[in-house]
Design an enzyme around this catalytic site. Structure first.
Site, short mmCIF file in Angstrom:
data_model
loop_
_atom_site.label_atom_id
_atom_site.label_comp_id
_atom_site.label_asym_id
_atom_site.label_seq_id
_atom_site.Cartn_x
_atom_site.Cartn_y
_atom_site.Cartn_z
N THR A 71 0.85 -1.19 0.00
CA THR A 71 0.00 0.00 0.00
C THR A 71 0.89 1.24 0.00
OG1 THR A 71 -0.22 0.37 2.39
CG2 THR A 71 -1.65 -1.30 1.40
N GLY A 72 0.37 2.35 -0.54
CA GLY A 72 1.23 3.51 -0.72
C GLY A 72 2.36 3.20 -1.68
N SER A 96 8.36 4.56 12.70
CA SER A 96 9.20 5.76 12.66
C SER A 96 10.00 5.84 13.96
CB SER A 96 8.34 7.02 12.52
OG SER A 96 9.09 8.20 12.77
N GLY A 132 7.96 7.01 -2.18
CA GLY A 132 9.38 6.67 -2.20
C GLY A 132 9.68 5.35 -1.51
N ILE A 133 9.24 5.20 -0.27
CA ILE A 133 9.50 3.96 0.46
C ILE A 133 8.69 2.82 -0.13
CG2 ILE A 133 9.16 2.81 2.68
CD1 ILE A 133 10.01 5.39 4.05
N TYR A 186 1.78 12.44 15.37
CA TYR A 186 2.61 11.45 14.67
C TYR A 186 3.28 10.51 15.67
CZ TYR A 186 5.96 9.75 11.17
OH TYR A 186 6.70 8.98 10.31
#
Length: 285
Positions: A15-16, A147, A20-21, A160
């Site tokens: 997904t996504g 993260s 970039g990642i 976040y």
């Protein structure tokens, strides 16, 4: 005779997948033999990623499906597409996430919930709807993107930090509950990594200097660095690993996050910054 690739015959959903990642993860899986389905909101971006990947890995198969990672119906459709390619699903990499700078006292319930949805709900939906197909295939691997903000606080990014810490709790809970179905659930915890979303940060020399001071190896992240770790956690090499989150951050977690009060002042105004530092919600503009 050509040696088989380690992921040959397997099917993966990212997904996504145009980010970039996400695209880097797809490349790593594709290069080792997996068939890959990319999903994301923008079909044009997915088509561009599909072309780049098939050019980079001749013979590799990449399919796309445009949809919202927080929408269960959209995610299920992408999973059904992935299943239809080889009658199996082996790897799921939910990469959707992010947030913008916003002091805690400038959040309301809706904006805070939006951060949770983007970073936690999108991953939950992928895990929840992929698990039955992974189990039907005899097991598999889910690799989430966390993260360093899950472990070291980042001032002015409370939504976040909270949501990434919650994501890691979800990874542990899912890993324990799904182990009986031979489904492994892990995460990679990137430091600051170049992407479309972080592009403005990489264009800001003062902001980068703040990060360089906190990264012992003296370099910042590229999508490929994260993809290598994702590929390990997705593959047979990590077959006895579950419920873990690995930092890939140049050593950033050995130190702390920089403080960007000046950035908040630029975005919201000096008066707003002074107010939140004093524990007051700023006056509406």
């Amino acid at each position: 005779m050509r040696a088989s690739l380690p992921l040959e015959g397997q099917t993966a959903l990212v997904t996504g997948g145009s980010g970039g990642i996400g695209a880097a993860c797809a490349h790593a899986l594709l290069a080792d033999g997996a068939t890959v389905v990319l999903t994301g909101r923008r079909r044009d971006a997915l088509e561009c990623a599909q072309r780049r990947l098939t050019d980079a890995v001749p013979g590799g198969r990449v399919e796309i499906d445009a949809g919202d990672a927080c929408d269960a119906a959209d995610v299920q459709r992408a999973l059904d597409l992935a299943w239809s390619l080889n009658d199996r699903l082996d790897i799921v990499v939910p990469t959707v996430g992010g947030a913008a700078f916003r002091p805690l006292l400038m959040h309301d319930a809706d904006s805070f919930r939006a951060d949770l949805d983007l970073n936690v709900t999108s991953t939950f939906v992928a895990i929840r709807h992929a698990a039955p197909l992974l189990a039907k295939s005899g097991g598999g691997a889910i690799v989430c993107i966390s993260s360093t903000a899950a472990r070291i606080n980042f001032r002015w990014l409370s939504g976040y930090c909270t949501s990434k810490a919650a994501l890691e709790a979800l990874v542990r809970a899912a890993a324990e509950e799904l182990a009986g179905a031979k489904i492994r659930v892990n995460a990679v915890r990137p430091g600051l990594t170049r992407s479309e979303a972080t592009g403005p940060m990489f264009d800001n020399a003062a902001m980068l200097d703040g990060f360089y001071e906190q990264v012992p190896l003296g370099t910042l992240g590229e999508p490929e660095y994260i993809a290598h770790a994702v590929r390990y956690l997705a593959g047979p090499e990590s077959g006895w690993v579950t419920g873990q989150s690995f930092a890939v951050d140049g050593g950033h977690e050995l130190r702390t996050n920089p403080r960007f009060d000046d950035t908040i002042a630029q975005i919201f105004g000096a008066a707003a910054l002074d107010a939140v530092k004093a524990g007051r919600a700023p006056d509406p503009a």
